[in-house]
Design an enzyme around this catalytic site. Structure first.
Site, PDB file in Angstrom:
ATOM      1  CB  SER A   1       4.300  70.553  29.558  1.00  0.00           C
ATOM      2  OG  SER A   1       3.174  69.801  29.186  1.00  0.00           O
TER       3      SER A   1
ATOM      4  CB  THR B   1       1.924  71.457  21.699  1.00  0.00           C
ATOM      5  OG1 THR B   1       1.702  70.155  22.243  1.00  0.00           O
ATOM      6  CG2 THR B   1       1.290  71.523  20.318  1.00  0.00           C
TER       7      THR B   1
ATOM      8  CB  THR C   1      -1.817  72.437  26.526  1.00  0.00           C
ATOM      9  OG1 THR C   1      -1.725  71.193  25.819  1.00  0.00           O
ATOM     10  CG2 THR C   1      -1.681  73.590  25.552  1.00  0.00           C
ATOM     11  CG  ASP C   2      -0.256  67.250  27.949  1.00  0.00           C
ATOM     12  OD1 ASP C   2      -1.299  67.637  27.376  1.00  0.00           O
ATOM     13  OD2 ASP C   2       0.446  66.325  27.512  1.00  0.00           O
TER      14      ASP C   2
END
Length: 334
Positions: A55, A12, A88-89
């Site tokens: 990610s 992101t 971030t995932d």
């Protein structure tokens, strides 16, 4: 002047607007992202784009390449800190993988990302990246292990977990707390984390490790399929202290007989697994069947460490060999 190298992997924080009004994660090169980061003029920052992916698309092979690049920078010398920008995932997976496998010595290694894309109102992309760079340049953070810097907060990679899908305070260290805070140019560290032994696995493909999660009345079908497929490692995410439905125990025993390494951890946000119950499906019965209970790690983190551990052990991951590799507070060679 401190020298910090930023390794961009996508996510992101590296998004561009898509043609249909959504966002394309990882499309923005790291150099473009760095052009708008304020407050790091006193630090020599170099940027390299390793991957440009969302990610969810990163692979164990990518993690090995990232780990090798971090280790190369450390070994070459002349670097005070390394910052990895990441989606971030799966940020918590990668950060802990690096914590397990990079001998950082006096180099501060930080992983960060953002919840909002760089072109969104109120984006946290540039603030998080600035804070990560300042943290990576700080002597206060040497020896703390890999850090996750997010929302002006410093977390140990071993304990950081994504706790919100959209809010800016996207990461917490449940039950244990953060290590410190970044308040503008003021960095304060209040805690020092326990760490686990370094696992410097050889380069190349990592052994396959999969996760199965227990819940009320869940059948052992997924576990049975993994045992039939002879995957090298399985992480069982148990309930509470490490319990599973009774029908799972024979499959764990079958896995152990087949030479498959089975770890059991808890789905709870914090707290140890413990063989304090004696009934079918309890952690005691799973350990009797050949599994190893692991405390202090989520299933996702346990999976990362088991992949590296099995690679270090050349696939011979019996319980006695694995147990010390999951110990906390053991001697660690940087």
């Amino acid at each position: 002047m401190k020298r910090v190298v930023v390794l961009s992997t996508g996510g992101t924080i590296a998004s561009r607007p898509g043609p249909e009004g959504r966002n394309i994660a990882g499309a923005l090169p790291g150099a473009d992202l760095m052009r708008q980061v304020p407050g790091v003029e006193d630090i020599r920052v170099e940027t390299r784009s390793l991957f440009q992916k969302a990610s969810n698309a990163l692979s164990p092979e990518d993690l090995q390449a990232l780990r090798a690049e971090c280790q190369r920078l450390v070994d070459e010398g002349g670097v005070d800190g390394i910052v990895v920008t990441h989606g971030t995932d799966t940020l918590e997976d990668t950060a802990y993988f690096l914590e397990c496998g990079v001998r950082a010595r006096n180099v501060v290694l930080v992983v960060t990302g953002s919840q909002r894309v760089p072109h969104a109102p109120g984006t946290d992309a540039y603030t998080n990246l600035r804070d990560a760079i300042r943290t990576a340049a700080s002597p206060l953070c040497r020896g703390l292990g890999v850090l996750v810097v997010f929302n002006e907060t410093v977390h140990a990679a071993a304990f950081a977990r994504k706790t919100s899908s959209f809010q800016l305070n996207g990461f917490e260290s449940p039950g244990l707390g953060c290590l410190g805070f970044v308040d503008g140019e003021d960095l304060r560290i209040y805690q020092q984390p326990r760490r686990q032994p370094l696992l410097q696995a050889p380069s190349g493909a990592l052994p396959q490790v999969e996760i199965v999660s227990a819940s009320l009345g869940a059948s052992p079908l997924a576990l049975r399929a993994l045992v039939d497929a002879r995957v090298p490692g399985i992480v069982v995410e148990g309930t509470g202290r490490g319990q599973v439905p009774p029908a799972w125990v024979p499959e764990v025993e079958r896995a152990a007989r087949a030479g498959i390494s089975v770890l059991v951890c808890s789905a709870a946000l914090h707290g140890a697994v413990l063989p304090c119950y004696e009934y079918p499906g309890s952690l005691h019965s799973l350990q009797e069947a050949g599994a190893l209970g692991v405390s202090g790690l989520s299933a996702r983190k346990a999976r990362m460490r088991l992949m590296l551990a099995l690679a270090c052990l050349d696939g011979r991951g019996d319980r006695n060999a694995l147990r010390p590799l999951f110990d906390w507070g053991a001697d660690r060679d940087a």
